[in-house]
Design a protein around this motif. Structure first.
Motif, PDB file in Angstrom:
ATOM      1  N   ASN A  97       0.776  -1.043  -0.205  1.00  0.00           N
ATOM      2  CA  ASN A  97       0.408  -0.039   0.417  1.00  0.00           C
ATOM      3  C   ASN A  97       0.741   1.756   0.134  1.00  0.00           C
ATOM      4  N   GLY A  98       0.530   2.161  -0.654  1.00  0.00           N
ATOM      5  CA  GLY A  98       1.953   3.310  -1.477  1.00  0.00           C
ATOM      6  C   GLY A  98       2.966   3.177  -1.992  1.00  0.00           C
ATOM      7  N   GLU A  99       3.227   2.173  -1.444  1.00  0.00           N
ATOM      8  CA  GLU A  99       4.671   1.271  -2.451  1.00  0.00           C
ATOM      9  C   GLU A  99       4.253   1.019  -3.630  1.00  0.00           C
ATOM     10  N   MET A 100       3.399   0.148  -4.269  1.00  0.00           N
ATOM     11  CA  MET A 100       2.955  -0.290  -5.246  1.00  0.00           C
ATOM     12  C   MET A 100       1.915  -0.890  -4.778  1.00  0.00           C
ATOM     13  N   GLU A 101       1.155   0.134  -5.802  1.00  0.00           N
ATOM     14  CA  GLU A 101      -0.130  -0.451  -5.543  1.00  0.00           C
ATOM     15  C   GLU A 101      -1.382  -1.278  -7.259  1.00  0.00           C
ATOM     16  N   LEU A 102      -1.862  -2.093  -6.993  1.00  0.00           N
ATOM     17  CA  LEU A 102      -2.272  -2.981  -7.659  1.00  0.00           C
ATOM     18  C   LEU A 102      -3.722  -3.317  -8.828  1.00  0.00           C
ATOM     19  N   SER A 103      -3.923  -3.331  -9.675  1.00  0.00           N
ATOM     20  CA  SER A 103      -5.247  -3.570 -10.333  1.00  0.00           C
ATOM     21  C   SER A 103      -5.187  -2.919 -11.886  1.00  0.00           C
ATOM     22  N   THR A 104      -6.365  -3.857 -11.517  1.00  0.00           N
ATOM     23  CA  THR A 104      -6.511  -4.003 -13.405  1.00  0.00           C
ATOM     24  C   THR A 104      -6.918  -2.961 -14.076  1.00  0.00           C
ATOM     25  N   GLY A 105      -6.746  -3.022 -15.719  1.00  0.00           N
ATOM     26  CA  GLY A 105      -7.090  -1.964 -16.476  1.00  0.00           C
ATOM     27  C   GLY A 105      -8.233  -2.111 -16.692  1.00  0.00           C
ATOM     28  N   ASN A 106      -7.824  -1.711 -18.526  1.00  0.00           N
ATOM     29  CA  ASN A 106      -8.947  -2.130 -19.697  1.00  0.00           C
ATOM     30  C   ASN A 106      -8.823  -3.528 -20.134  1.00  0.00           C
ATOM     31  N   PHE A 107     -10.038  -3.797 -20.917  1.00  0.00           N
ATOM     32  CA  PHE A 107     -10.254  -4.934 -21.012  1.00  0.00           C
ATOM     33  C   PHE A 107     -11.253  -5.289 -21.856  1.00  0.00           C
ATOM     34  N   SER A 108     -11.016  -5.132 -23.171  1.00  0.00           N
ATOM     35  CA  SER A 108     -11.597  -5.168 -24.274  1.00  0.00           C
ATOM     36  C   SER A 108     -11.564  -5.973 -25.406  1.00  0.00           C
ATOM     37  N   ILE A 109     -12.953  -7.037 -26.031  1.00  0.00           N
ATOM     38  CA  ILE A 109     -12.520  -7.334 -27.649  1.00  0.00           C
ATOM     39  C   ILE A 109     -13.763  -6.783 -28.331  1.00  0.00           C
ATOM     40  N   SER A 110     -12.924  -6.582 -29.458  1.00  0.00           N
ATOM     41  CA  SER A 110     -13.900  -6.187 -30.754  1.00  0.00           C
ATOM     42  C   SER A 110     -13.752  -7.146 -31.674  1.00  0.00           C
ATOM     43  N   PRO A 111     -14.199  -7.175 -33.083  1.00  0.00           N
ATOM     44  CA  PRO A 111     -14.112  -8.038 -34.016  1.00  0.00           C
ATOM     45  C   PRO A 111     -13.348  -7.452 -34.653  1.00  0.00           C
TER      46      PRO A 111
END
Length: 249
Positions: A97-111
């Motif tokens: 926490n505060g030093e390196m925070e982790l999260s998922t970002g954009n997730f997209s699928i397109s034809p």
């Protein structure tokens, strides 16, 4: 002809005299109010001032990205999910926490369309966002991730740093406003001034990165095949504005 009795005639004269007196009194009150209003709006000056503090950015944001292509959407989605799950599993050990925070970002699928206009396949993209104050920890952790590339990197200010610097910039802006108000009043031959209204732009301030040429040649390289990037944050200017009006006295 009807005769008007003297008492009634005298009462009407007294009433008329009272009405005239009230009219004159009302006129005097209006004149006094108008004069007071003119005094309140006379010798009023609008001015503004700024306070600026230079600080080194202490918050880093790095975005890892993976792309997959396949014949059907379900396959592409499954492949991306596996890449993200593996990366998150690798990165969680370094998260703090505060030093390196982790999260998922954009997730997209397109034809993906062919020259005939028909769907020939599917392509997808998934992102993981690393952010925090420990630049070394973030770059070293990102270098461990398989099958993802460093798509973007940026720097900014942490909330704590922003609040501290904005307080300093605000104090400078207010002091500059007072000095300008005093100088302007004296320039017009007045001894001082009174503050009529003021507004402070303290909603985040304005953060302007200091210009500095830099190279990010490894930004698209596979992180697993490269050593951790040597990074250095730029400096930034935090500016707060104060504006309002004064009445010179």
């Amino acid at each position: 002809m009807t005769e008007i009795s003297k008492p009634l005639f005298s009462a009407r004269l007294a009433s008329s005299a009272l009405l005239l007196t009230a009219a004159f009194a009302g006129g005097n009150v209006w004149a006094q109010n108008a004069g007071a209003g003119a005094q309140r709006t006379a010798n009023v000056v609008q001015l503004s001032a700024q306070g600026t503090v230079e600080v080194r950015q202490d918050w880093m944001t790095a975005t890892l990205s993976a792309t997959k292509d396949g014949r059907d959407a379900a396959t592409v989605q499954s492949q991306l999910q596996k890449v993200v799950e593996a990366a998150m599993s690798t990165l969680r050990a370094d998260a703090k926490n505060g030093e390196m925070e982790l999260s998922t970002g954009n997730f997209s699928i397109s034809p993906r369309y062919g020259s005939s206009g028909k769907v020939e396949g599917w392509q997808g993209q998934a992102e993981i966002v690393l952010q925090g104050r420990d630049f070394v920890r973030i770059t070293q952790a990102a270098a461990k991730v398989q099958d993802m590339t460093l798509a973007n990197m940026g720097f900014g200010l942490s909330r704590e740093a922003r609040e501290k610097v904005e307080g300093e910039a605000q104090s400078k802006a207010i002091e500059n406003f007072r000095q300008r108000a005093t100088a302007i009043s004296k320039s017009f031959g007045f001894a001082g001034y009174s503050l009529r209204e003021v507004s402070v732009n303290g909603s985040g301030g304005t953060v302007r990165p200091m210009p500095r040429p830099r190279m990010m040649g490894m930004a698209k390289a596979s992180m697993s095949d490269a050593a951790p990037l040597a990074v250095e944050a730029d400096r930034a200017e935090v500016t707060v504005s104060v504006g309002g009006s004064i009445q010179m006295q």
